[in-house]
Design a protein around this motif. Structure first.
Motif, PDB file in Angstrom:
ATOM      1  N   GLY A 482       0.828  -1.201   0.000  1.00 42.47           N
ATOM      2  CA  GLY A 482       0.000   0.000   0.000  1.00 42.47           C
ATOM      3  C   GLY A 482       0.861   1.248   0.000  1.00 42.47           C
ATOM      4  O   GLY A 482       2.068   1.185   0.257  1.00 42.47           O
ATOM      5  N   LYS A 483       0.247   2.384  -0.287  1.00 41.31           N
ATOM      6  CA  LYS A 483       0.949   3.666  -0.303  1.00 41.31           C
ATOM      7  C   LYS A 483       0.054   4.747   0.281  1.00 41.31           C
ATOM      8  O   LYS A 483      -1.180   4.695   0.157  1.00 41.31           O
ATOM      9  N   LEU A 484       0.700   5.725   0.911  1.00 46.76           N
ATOM     10  CA  LEU A 484       0.014   6.901   1.416  1.00 46.76           C
ATOM     11  C   LEU A 484       0.777   8.124   0.942  1.00 46.76           C
ATOM     12  O   LEU A 484       1.996   8.224   1.152  1.00 46.76           O
ATOM     13  N   ARG A 485       0.072   9.059   0.296  1.00 43.36           N
ATOM     14  CA  ARG A 485       0.687  10.290  -0.200  1.00 43.36           C
ATOM     15  C   ARG A 485       0.023  11.485   0.477  1.00 43.36           C
ATOM     16  O   ARG A 485      -1.207  11.582   0.494  1.00 43.36           O
ATOM     17  N   LEU A 486       0.843  12.394   0.967  1.00 45.91           N
ATOM     18  CA  LEU A 486       0.374  13.628   1.588  1.00 45.91           C
ATOM     19  C   LEU A 486       0.974  14.791   0.810  1.00 45.91           C
ATOM     20  O   LEU A 486       2.198  14.867   0.634  1.00 45.91           O
ATOM     21  N   GLY A 487       0.129  15.708   0.338  1.00 45.18           N
ATOM     22  CA  GLY A 487       0.620  16.829  -0.449  1.00 45.18           C
ATOM     23  C   GLY A 487       0.101  18.151   0.079  1.00 45.18           C
ATOM     24  O   GLY A 487      -1.048  18.248   0.523  1.00 45.18           O
ATOM     25  N   ILE A 488       0.941  19.176   0.032  1.00 45.66           N
ATOM     26  CA  ILE A 488       0.524  20.543   0.309  1.00 45.66           C
ATOM     27  C   ILE A 488       0.866  21.381  -0.913  1.00 45.66           C
ATOM     28  O   ILE A 488       1.894  21.162  -1.560  1.00 45.66           O
ATOM     29  N   PHE A 489      -0.008  22.344  -1.247  1.00 46.58           N
ATOM     30  CA  PHE A 489       0.185  23.099  -2.479  1.00 46.58           C
ATOM     31  C   PHE A 489      -0.194  24.560  -2.272  1.00 46.58           C
ATOM     32  O   PHE A 489      -0.963  24.912  -1.364  1.00 46.58           O
ATOM     33  N   ALA A 490       0.353  25.408  -3.117  1.00 45.95           N
ATOM     34  CA  ALA A 490       0.028  26.834  -3.123  1.00 45.95           C
ATOM     35  C   ALA A 490       0.247  27.371  -4.530  1.00 45.95           C
ATOM     36  O   ALA A 490       1.261  27.074  -5.165  1.00 45.95           O
ATOM     37  N   ASN A 491      -0.707  28.154  -5.011  1.00 46.31           N
ATOM     38  CA  ASN A 491      -0.603  28.830  -6.300  1.00 46.31           C
ATOM     39  C   ASN A 491      -0.771  30.326  -6.087  1.00 46.31           C
ATOM     40  O   ASN A 491      -1.628  30.760  -5.305  1.00 46.31           O
ATOM     41  N   ARG A 492       0.020  31.105  -6.775  1.00 46.64           N
ATOM     42  CA  ARG A 492      -0.169  32.544  -6.789  1.00 46.64           C
ATOM     43  C   ARG A 492      -0.494  32.952  -8.221  1.00 46.64           C
ATOM     44  O   ARG A 492       0.322  32.787  -9.123  1.00 46.64           O
ATOM     45  N   GLY A 493      -1.712  33.441  -8.428  1.00 47.05           N
ATOM     46  CA  GLY A 493      -2.145  33.745  -9.778  1.00 47.05           C
ATOM     47  C   GLY A 493      -3.045  34.954  -9.840  1.00 47.05           C
ATOM     48  O   GLY A 493      -3.472  35.508  -8.807  1.00 47.05           O
ATOM     49  N   ASN A 494      -3.376  35.338 -11.052  1.00 45.73           N
ATOM     50  CA  ASN A 494      -4.198  36.523 -11.320  1.00 45.73           C
ATOM     51  C   ASN A 494      -5.672  36.153 -11.165  1.00 45.73           C
ATOM     52  O   ASN A 494      -6.331  35.768 -12.126  1.00 45.73           O
ATOM     53  N   THR A 495      -6.192  36.262  -9.960  1.00 45.56           N
ATOM     54  CA  THR A 495      -7.557  35.839  -9.656  1.00 45.56           C
ATOM     55  C   THR A 495      -8.276  36.916  -8.848  1.00 45.56           C
ATOM     56  O   THR A 495      -7.670  37.820  -8.286  1.00 45.56           O
ATOM     57  N   GLY A 496      -9.602  36.774  -8.782  1.00 43.65           N
ATOM     58  CA  GLY A 496     -10.417  37.680  -7.987  1.00 43.65           C
ATOM     59  C   GLY A 496     -10.880  37.020  -6.702  1.00 43.65           C
ATOM     60  O   GLY A 496     -10.954  35.794  -6.605  1.00 43.65           O
ATOM     61  N   ASN A 497     -11.220  37.849  -5.727  1.00 45.62           N
ATOM     62  CA  ASN A 497     -11.681  37.379  -4.427  1.00 45.62           C
ATOM     63  C   ASN A 497     -13.205  37.356  -4.390  1.00 45.62           C
ATOM     64  O   ASN A 497     -13.859  38.348  -4.745  1.00 45.62           O
ATOM     65  N   TYR A 498     -13.789  36.230  -3.982  1.00 42.55           N
ATOM     66  CA  TYR A 498     -15.244  36.084  -3.990  1.00 42.55           C
ATOM     67  C   TYR A 498     -15.931  37.133  -3.112  1.00 42.55           C
ATOM     68  O   TYR A 498     -16.897  37.784  -3.530  1.00 42.55           O
ATOM     69  N   ARG A 499     -15.474  37.321  -1.895  1.00 45.26           N
ATOM     70  CA  ARG A 499     -16.129  38.256  -0.982  1.00 45.26           C
ATOM     71  C   ARG A 499     -16.030  39.690  -1.481  1.00 45.26           C
ATOM     72  O   ARG A 499     -16.980  40.473  -1.367  1.00 45.26           O
ATOM     73  N   ASN A 500     -14.898  40.067  -2.051  1.00 49.39           N
ATOM     74  CA  ASN A 500     -14.760  41.420  -2.589  1.00 49.39           C
ATOM     75  C   ASN A 500     -15.723  41.653  -3.747  1.00 49.39           C
ATOM     76  O   ASN A 500     -16.348  42.715  -3.852  1.00 49.39           O
TER      77      ASN A 500
END
Length: 667
Positions: A482-500
């Protein structure tokens, strides 16, 4: 002829040719591609099939506003990169003169959007084909030749609206001539590679645009192409055989560990009957029943440069659309469907990357011959560096039972950690670098990638980036791996904020919330994690599960409209009922959104794939089951069923019953 019927005709013609080509080479599938082992006297007589990639350029004539197509390594042009197929026959005379004939079809690259200038109309090709004679002289395994014949192509003129969208299309078939020259080299008794230049004059035709109203345009295509091709001789004929049975049994020289070639084709029709749909919006799955198809053909070429250094190139042709235009489901039902679909096949250089492996000594392991993998041995303890263009999923978020929509589960939420907004262009690839440290019982890998310039953009940028770190642990439970994979990720991109966006729209209800979102886009961060597990419970039976989450504050940039997702399932090989190469799969997924994302959609917002104009929110739930029937060692036929409740998180719509077939061939 309607646009849909033209699309289906082009798909079936291309699919039929690709399947014929695969059938011709299937008998050599277990050879992968063999090392140079040429007979002392090579004979060129025989029928052959093959594929080619290349680059072209030229002109449609003055004032035709050609679409700029991607050249990737080269400047954009009216063709960009090209790829396609050829078939032909050679006959070698006793004096080594070689006479032959060849037919080929080439498909063009996709739009290079940053180079597109506003215009009232644009001109482009759908495909280019030729039928030519060849005359050459054989110097053993080397065949220089000249070629010429007829050429034809389908071109079309798109009439543009003021916002750049296409209002209507005028299509014509052009007929002309071609001439060129090339050289072909026999790598062994069956395989050969060629380099060819062709000039193509397709003749002028007038396109009437008076009803738009615009002046008529005269399209007069003249093209230069350079193509690199690979051919496989499917039958020698009695004059070239060295023994009575040579034409029946192909030679089996030793396998090469320094280069290999693999290929695949996947045809995936999919449809659903009408479902409950009291309303629908811009990105809704249509309530009336639909049937659509996708088709891909790809090659995987590997070359060992030196000890530990490898280069891989993966060209691909893709045609078709997902049902509903690849819109209306967060967990979309067809993993082969691209957001940038096309009526006619389009060519992309999907993968080109360099891999360097640094062995750390100690125990070694065998590496099987496979796509994007050269055979041989490598140290189990090693550091691997990969740089170039590839899919993030080629390296991260792997799973033995739910990973490849060409052979196992089709739904996006089943073969990926769906809340991982991995960096990608429209067909799902990016450019970047990955470093991996592998040990016997664990591995850690980290990657840095380009991200799209905006949500759902096909343009990748270096200005910002995406990063992921994954830890993989390997174990056994009651002697089952068996295998277990744990990943953490982050992207910085040209996006808008939902609440704003919601706040600005609430302050001035006259504003369209989607225009507001576009106006407030800036560099924002999205981060999250995924957990991915697989466990064999007995021979040929395995379980899998995934869970993923992102912060849900800003727009999705690349993948699909999911902020939380869990999935799990079962995979069983057919050895238990006498079909060891068959596979049965059963799984389910539940997808969700952050509260801000829900409110944005409820206010009429549009996501990457979804947006009904309003929203009665409920988690999107997916059940998928499939049976993959192995026709032989190269071809598989799959039946798949998906039951989706609350499509696009909307309890007012659905449920949807989706039925799919899949024909997959590989060698």
């Amino acid at each position: 002829m309607t646009r849909r019927s033209r699309s289906r005709d082009s798909l079936l013609a291309g699919l039929g040719f690709s399947l014929l080509a695969l059938d011709g080479v299937a008998s050599a599938a277990d050879m992968s591609l063999k090392a140079p082992a040429v007979r002392a006297v090579h004979n060129w007589t025989g029928f052959y099939l093959g594929g080619h990639v290349g680059y072209g350029g030229g002109s449609f004539g003055p004032d035709t506003n050609p679409l700029p197509l991607q050249g990737v390594f080269f400047p954009h042009s009216i063709t960009g990169l090209i790829g396609g197929y050829q078939a032909g026959y050679n006959f070698q005379l006793p004096n080594n003169l070689v006479l032959g004939g060849e037919a080929d079809v080439s498909f063009l690259s996709t739009l290079d959007r940053p180079r597109l200038a506003p215009a009232p109309f644009n001109t482009t090709f759908d495909y280019i084909a030729t039928a030519r004679g060849r005359v050459g002289y054989a110097f053993g395994t080397l065949l220089p030749y000249v070629t010429g014949g007829v050429a034809w192509a389908r071109a079309h003129v798109d009439i543009n609206d003021v916002d750049g969208s296409v209002l209507s299309t005028r299509g014509r078939t052009h007929l002309g001539w071609t001439a060129g020259a090339g050289v072909e080299y026999a790598a062994d008794a069956r395989w050969s590679a060629k380099l060819e230049y062709d000039y193509i004059d397709l003749g002028a035709r007038a396109y009437g645009l008076a009803d738009v109203p615009l002046p008529d345009v005269r399209v007069d295509p003249k093209i230069h192409t350079v193509k690199l091709g690979l051919n496989y001789k499917i039958w020698d004929g009695p004059d070239s055989a060295t023994s009575s049975d040579y034409a029946i049994r192909p030679p089996t020289p030793p396998a090469s560990k320094d280069w290999n070639v693999h290929a695949q084709t996947t045809f995936l029709p999919q449809g659903y009957p009408s479902f409950r749909s009291p309303y629908q919006g811009t990105n809704s799955l249509p309530g009336a029943g639909r049937v659509r198809e996708t088709w891909t053909v790809g090659a995987f070429l590997g070359w060992r440069l030196w000890d530990g250094g490898e280069f891989y190139f993966g060209p691909e042709l893709a045609q078709g659309f997902g049902i509903g235009g690849t819109l209306g489901l967060a967990g979309f039902s067809n993993g082969e469907a691209q957001k940038g679909g096309a009526e006619y096949p389009r060519f992309r250089a999907q993968r080109y990357f360099f891999r360097q492996t640094f062995g750390l000594g100690g125990e070694q392991e065998e590496v099987a011959d496979a796509a994007n993998q050269l055979p041989g041995k490598r140290d189990i303890d090693r550091v691997t560096v990969t740089v170039g263009r590839f899919a993030v999923g080629d390296i991260f978020d792997g799973n033995s039972y739910a990973k490849d929509p060409r052979v196992d589960f089709m739904n996006w939420a089943m073969w990926a950690s769906a809340a991982y907004d991995f960096p990608a262009d429209l067909p799902g690839f990016t450019r970047g670098a990955v470093v991996e440290l592998n040990r016997k019982d664990w591995a850690v890998r980290a990657g840095l990638f380009q991200v799209p310039s905006a949500p759902n953009s096909d343009v990748l940028t270096f200005k910002t980036g995406g990063a992921v770190i994954e830890f993989e642990e390997r174990h056994t439970v009651f002697d089952q791996p068996g295998k277990l994979r744990l990943g953490i990720f982050a992207n910085r991109g040209n996006t808008g904020n939902y609440r704003n966006a919601l706040a600005i729209s609430a302050a001035d209800p006259a504003l369209d919330i989607n225009n507001v979102m576009t106006d407030i886009r800036r560099q924002n961060l999205k981060y999250g994690f995924y957990v991915n597990a697989e466990q064999q419970v007995m021979k040929d039976v395995g379980l899998f599960a995934r869970a993923s989450w992102n912060d849900g504050r800003n727009e999705i940039l690349s993948f699909t409209d999911i902020d939380r997702s869990v999935s799990a399932g079962l995979s069983v090989k057919g050895s238990y009922w006498g079909r060891p190469s068959d596979t049965f799969g059963l799984g389910g997924a539940i997808n969700g959104l952050s509260s801000a994302h829900r409110d944005f959609l409820a206010a009429g917002g549009l996501g990457l794939l979804i947006g009904d104009g309003r929203l009665n929110y409920s988690n999107e739930r997916i059940l998928e089951t499939y049976y993959a029937y192995a026709i032989d060692k190269n071809f598989t036929l799959t039946a798949d069923y998906q039951f989706i409740t609350n499509p696009a998180y909307n309890a007012d719509r659905g449920p949807v019953h989706i039925f799919s077939g899949r024909f997959h061939g590989e060698f």
